[in-house]
Scaffold this motif. Structure first.
Motif, short mmCIF file in Angstrom:
data_model
loop_
_atom_site.label_atom_id
_atom_site.label_comp_id
_atom_site.label_asym_id
_atom_site.label_seq_id
_atom_site.Cartn_x
_atom_site.Cartn_y
_atom_site.Cartn_z
N GLN A 87 0.85 -1.18 0.00
CA GLN A 87 0.00 0.00 0.00
C GLN A 87 0.89 1.23 0.00
O GLN A 87 1.96 1.23 0.60
CB GLN A 87 -0.88 -0.04 1.25
N ASP A 97 1.09 5.52 0.67
CA ASP A 97 0.54 6.78 1.16
C ASP A 97 1.33 7.91 0.52
O ASP A 97 2.17 7.67 -0.34
CB ASP A 97 0.62 6.85 2.68
N LYS A 126 3.59 0.75 2.80
CA LYS A 126 3.46 -0.46 3.61
C LYS A 126 4.07 -1.59 2.80
O LYS A 126 3.70 -1.81 1.65
CB LYS A 126 2.01 -0.76 3.93
N ALA A 182 2.05 0.19 -5.62
CA ALA A 182 1.69 -1.08 -5.00
C ALA A 182 1.98 -2.23 -5.96
O ALA A 182 1.73 -2.14 -7.15
CB ALA A 182 0.21 -1.06 -4.62
#
Length: 135
Positions: free
Chosen positions: A9, A11, A16, A58
């Motif tokens: 993921q 941001d 992540k 991602a």
């Protein structure tokens, strides 16, 4: 320590990642680094947030530099801080409140040490990392 990871993921300024034990770089044995505790806790992968870089998304595979907290500082904090604060609390309690204060001061000092360790664990003693480059 360098690890290969997959971006799960994204941001604005962090990513992540998932580090699989088979992606450990520079080691043939899974148990060498101890990052994932595979075999001990039954984990299959480690997921954590790291500082991201521009140009990744991602699903990309990246190389991550993992900075683990120093074990000596953690051991000193976990074992010595409660002991020291318990004795200091007992001494202060005995000085101002007689023998009953000895027990109460020791318990209060130990409780303060547990609170300090909890706060440090939430902030300082975390595994941190940064993405080096896309693989």
């Amino acid at each position: 320590m360098l690890k290969k990871a997959t971006i799960i993921q994204m941001d604005a300024d962090s990513a992540k990642i998932r580090i699989l034990p088979i992606n450990c770089m520079g080691s043939n044995a899974c148990h060498e680094c101890g990052l994932c505790s595979n075999g001990k806790a039954g984990k299959e992968a480690v997921e954590l947030w790291v500082e991201g870089i521009v140009g990744i998304s991602a699903g990309d595979t990246v190389e991550v530099e993992i900075n683990e907290p120093r074990i000596s500082i953690i051991a000193l904090t976990i074992y010595m801080l409660p002991l020291i604060l318990m004795f200091c609390g007992g001494y202060i309690g005995n000085t101002f409140f007689s023998s009953t204060g000895l027990i109460g001061g020791g318990v209060a000092g130990f409780g303060l040490a547990i609170l300090i360790i909890y706060i440090l664990n939430r902030t300082y003693m975390r595994i941190r990392g940064r993405i080096i480059h896309k693989v």
